[in-house]
Write an enzyme that holds these catalytic residues in place. Structure first.
Site, PDB file in Angstrom:
ATOM      1  N   PRO A 159     -64.083 -57.840  -3.449  1.00 55.33           N
ATOM      2  CA  PRO A 159     -62.685 -58.263  -3.444  1.00 55.33           C
ATOM      3  C   PRO A 159     -62.541 -59.780  -3.457  1.00 55.33           C
ATOM      4  O   PRO A 159     -63.324 -60.483  -2.819  1.00 55.33           O
ATOM      5  CB  PRO A 159     -62.176 -57.703  -2.112  1.00 55.33           C
ATOM      6  CG  PRO A 159     -63.390 -57.716  -1.243  1.00 55.33           C
ATOM      7  CD  PRO A 159     -64.563 -57.419  -2.137  1.00 55.33           C
ATOM      8  N   ARG A 212     -49.843 -69.325 -12.187  1.00 52.29           N
ATOM      9  CA  ARG A 212     -49.834 -67.856 -12.353  1.00 52.29           C
ATOM     10  C   ARG A 212     -48.582 -67.342 -13.072  1.00 52.29           C
ATOM     11  O   ARG A 212     -48.653 -66.363 -13.789  1.00 52.29           O
ATOM     12  CB  ARG A 212     -50.023 -67.146 -11.004  1.00 52.29           C
ATOM     13  CG  ARG A 212     -51.435 -67.362 -10.443  1.00 52.29           C
ATOM     14  CD  ARG A 212     -51.708 -66.521  -9.207  1.00 52.29           C
ATOM     15  NE  ARG A 212     -51.713 -65.111  -9.506  1.00 52.29           N
ATOM     16  CZ  ARG A 212     -50.756 -64.265  -9.151  1.00 52.29           C
ATOM     17  NH1 ARG A 212     -49.700 -64.685  -8.475  1.00 52.29           N
ATOM     18  NH2 ARG A 212     -50.834 -62.999  -9.475  1.00 52.29           N
ATOM     19  N   CYS A 265     -44.009 -81.596 -16.834  1.00 57.62           N
ATOM     20  CA  CYS A 265     -43.293 -81.710 -18.100  1.00 57.62           C
ATOM     21  C   CYS A 265     -43.645 -80.570 -19.037  1.00 57.62           C
ATOM     22  O   CYS A 265     -44.404 -80.747 -20.003  1.00 57.62           O
ATOM     23  CB  CYS A 265     -43.588 -83.072 -18.732  1.00 57.62           C
ATOM     24  SG  CYS A 265     -42.812 -84.338 -17.750  1.00 57.62           S
TER      25      CYS A 265
HETATM   26  C1  LIG Z   1     -66.861 -59.488 -11.609  1.00 57.34           C
HETATM   27  C2  LIG Z   1     -65.677 -59.695 -10.742  1.00 57.34           C
HETATM   28  N1  LIG Z   1     -65.684 -59.201  -9.499  1.00 57.34           N
HETATM   29  C3  LIG Z   1     -64.638 -59.370  -8.664  1.00 57.34           C
HETATM   30  C4  LIG Z   1     -63.513 -60.051  -9.070  1.00 57.34           C
HETATM   31  C5  LIG Z   1     -62.389 -60.218  -8.097  1.00 57.34           C
HETATM   32  O1  LIG Z   1     -61.202 -59.673  -8.508  1.00 57.34           O
HETATM   33  P1  LIG Z   1     -59.959 -59.705  -7.523  1.00 57.34           P
HETATM   34  O2  LIG Z   1     -59.782 -61.099  -7.087  1.00 57.34           O
HETATM   35  O3  LIG Z   1     -58.824 -59.193  -8.309  1.00 57.34           O
HETATM   36  O4  LIG Z   1     -60.323 -58.808  -6.361  1.00 57.34           O
HETATM   37  C6  LIG Z   1     -63.446 -60.575 -10.362  1.00 57.34           C
HETATM   38  C7  LIG Z   1     -62.240 -61.273 -10.821  1.00 57.34           C
HETATM   39  O5  LIG Z   1     -62.060 -61.652 -11.933  1.00 57.34           O
HETATM   40  C8  LIG Z   1     -64.566 -60.392 -11.226  1.00 57.34           C
HETATM   41  O6  LIG Z   1     -64.557 -60.887 -12.457  1.00 57.34           O
END
Ligand SMILES: Cc1ncc(COP(=O)(O)O)c(C=O)c1O
Length: 431
Positions: A292, A331, A362
């Site tokens: 995560p 974002r 800008c």
């Molecule tokens: C290989 C991999 N693992 C984990 C993540 C983490 O994703 P998130 O921040 O949505 O949990 C990413 C995000 O791009 C990723 O590319």
């Protein structure tokens, strides 16, 4: 819905209508450290990490590891906090790699991702004998094998598997599907080919299979499909994985329209699927590695801005401009992310109006929040935007030569600077 539902768990509004986090006076912090200012609430971050670890311990009888995806936000300060929580880490660059080591992550808790890893990154992974290199292409597999042979060192690898798993997220944060630049595709046979080549190599030790689906996902079924696909591949080739990783990507609530983001649904389905597949095949349980990023740090973060010019357009749009914007938070521009917000001092009885919060840069796309209900804001008010912990600072730029903001870590009774405000002479603009 509770006014503070998206803010860190230690947030409160005092009798004067002022927001506090971990008991800290945000007006004072903004005066001392200047704005834009980013705050991380220790209790929220620790709570997320502990809740994920506890759920895994409850739902998954095998070994497991939570590895933080550093790309969500990484600085030495926060990396040290995360290493102290006994997490692993997923890095994608030399910068993240070196910082993880400096913060105290041991190599056996580091794995390396990326669709175009450099020789230097791969060599560093070999030299340190890290937990795993997640192989992303046949080209990379061949390169790593060559580098490993030259060093006479065996590389521990995962294969990153890509397929169609029925996702619903913004195209810019969907990393699966037939056109993805990431991973070894199942559909064209590259995943099978990589698995065969890895097994045949004396320099590669295939320890696991990995899939990362995308980000802001709330559908456990997509993870179920991905894990089942990993096991179908392993079964067809008779390879028992010692590690299985369904990646990260679990979503976070940014506004009332987003679904529930508790970890329980994710962990239950992932654990049950791995167990069911192993029971079906009579295979031992693998170490389950979750990655995560956003869900660990997202809600812990809050951005504080100072309000400047306010105007109403001929169409009746109320525009409030703040002193940050696309440079610290791209974002909205990237994928129309929606946020909530509140003034740091906001009387409960204040009449609310639809407001567009824009930045000072800008670019017409420099919008922070396209529409949010706020009391009429005035110059010098402070605006707080919750769920600011992930993919804001890590994607921040120096557009219009803006320095990157300071970042503070807030505990009850104490505060630390995680990242000092960038100074112009640190940025290479004056060389
Ligand atoms: C290989 C991999 N693992 C984990 C993540 C983490 O994703 P998130 O921040 O949505 O949990 C990413 C995000 O791009 C990723 O590319």
């Amino acid at each position: 819905m509770n006014d503070l539902a998206f803010f860190p768990i230690s947030s409160q509004v005092n009798g004067q209508g002022e927001l506090t986090i971990a008991g800290h006076d945000l007006t004072r912090l903004a005066e001392q450290y200047n704005t834009p200012l980013y705050l991380f609430d220790a209790a929220t971050l620790r709570g997320q990490a502990n809740s994920l670890k506890q759920l895994l311990a409850k739902e998954y009888p095998g070994e497991s590891l939570v590895a933080y995806a550093a790309k969500a936000y990484f600085s030495l300060g926060i990396a040290r906090k995360l290493a102290a929580l006994d997490l692993g880490v997923d890095v994608v660059s030399l910068g993240e790699f070196n910082l993880a080591l400096k913060a105290g992550f041991t190599p056996d808790r580091i794995h390396l991702h990326g669709n175009n890893k450099s020789r230097q990154e791969l060599e560093m992974a070999l030299d340190l004998n890290i937990q795993a290199v997640a192989i992303d292409s046949l080209d990379e597999l061949a390169l790593l094998e060559k580098l490993a042979a030259a060093k006479q060192r065996k590389a521990r690898i995962w294969l990153r598997i890509t397929g169609e798993f029925g996702l619903h997220t913004h195209a810019h944060i969907d990393t699966s599907g037939v056109n993805s630049k990431f991973g070894l595709h199942l559909a064209n046979g590259q995943a099978v080919e990589a698995l065969r080549q890895a097994r045949a190599s004396r320099w590669l030790d295939l320890v696991g299979l990995h899939t990362h689906l995308g980000s802001m996902l709330f559908e456990p079924e997509a993870y179920q499909q991905a894990i089942q696909a990993q096991y179908r591949l392993a079964e067809a080739e008779g390879t028992i994985p010692a590690e299985i990783s369904p990646g990260g990507g679990w979503g976070v609530r940014y506004n009332p329209a987003d679904p529930d983001d508790g970890y329980a649904a994710w962990v239950k389905v992932v654990s049950a699927t791995v167990q069911a597949e192993c029971a079906r095949l009579g295979w031992p349980l693998p170490r389950l590695v979750l990655e995560p990023g956003r869900s660990l740090v997202g809600r812990a973060g809050v951005a504080i801005y100072r309000v400047g010019a306010c105007k109403t357009t001929p169409s009746g749009l109320n525009i409030v401009a703040v002193d940050g914007g696309i440079a610290d938070n791209p974002r909205y521009a990237l994928y129309q992310a929606q946020y909530s917000a509140r003034l740091v001092k906001q009387a409960a009885s204040a009449p609310m109006q639809d407001t567009r919060v824009v930045g000072k840069f800008c670019e017409s796309g420099d919008v922070l929040i396209a529409s949010v209900r706020l009391p009429a804001a005035r110059r010098d008010d402070l605006l707080s935007v919750p769920v600011a912990g992930a993919y804001q600072l890590s994607m921040a730029s120096n557009y219009n030569l803006a320095p990157r903001p300071a970042v503070l870590w807030l505990e009850d009774q104490s505060m630390e600077v995680l990242q000092a405000r960038e100074q112009p002479d640190q940025s290479g603009w004056w060389v």
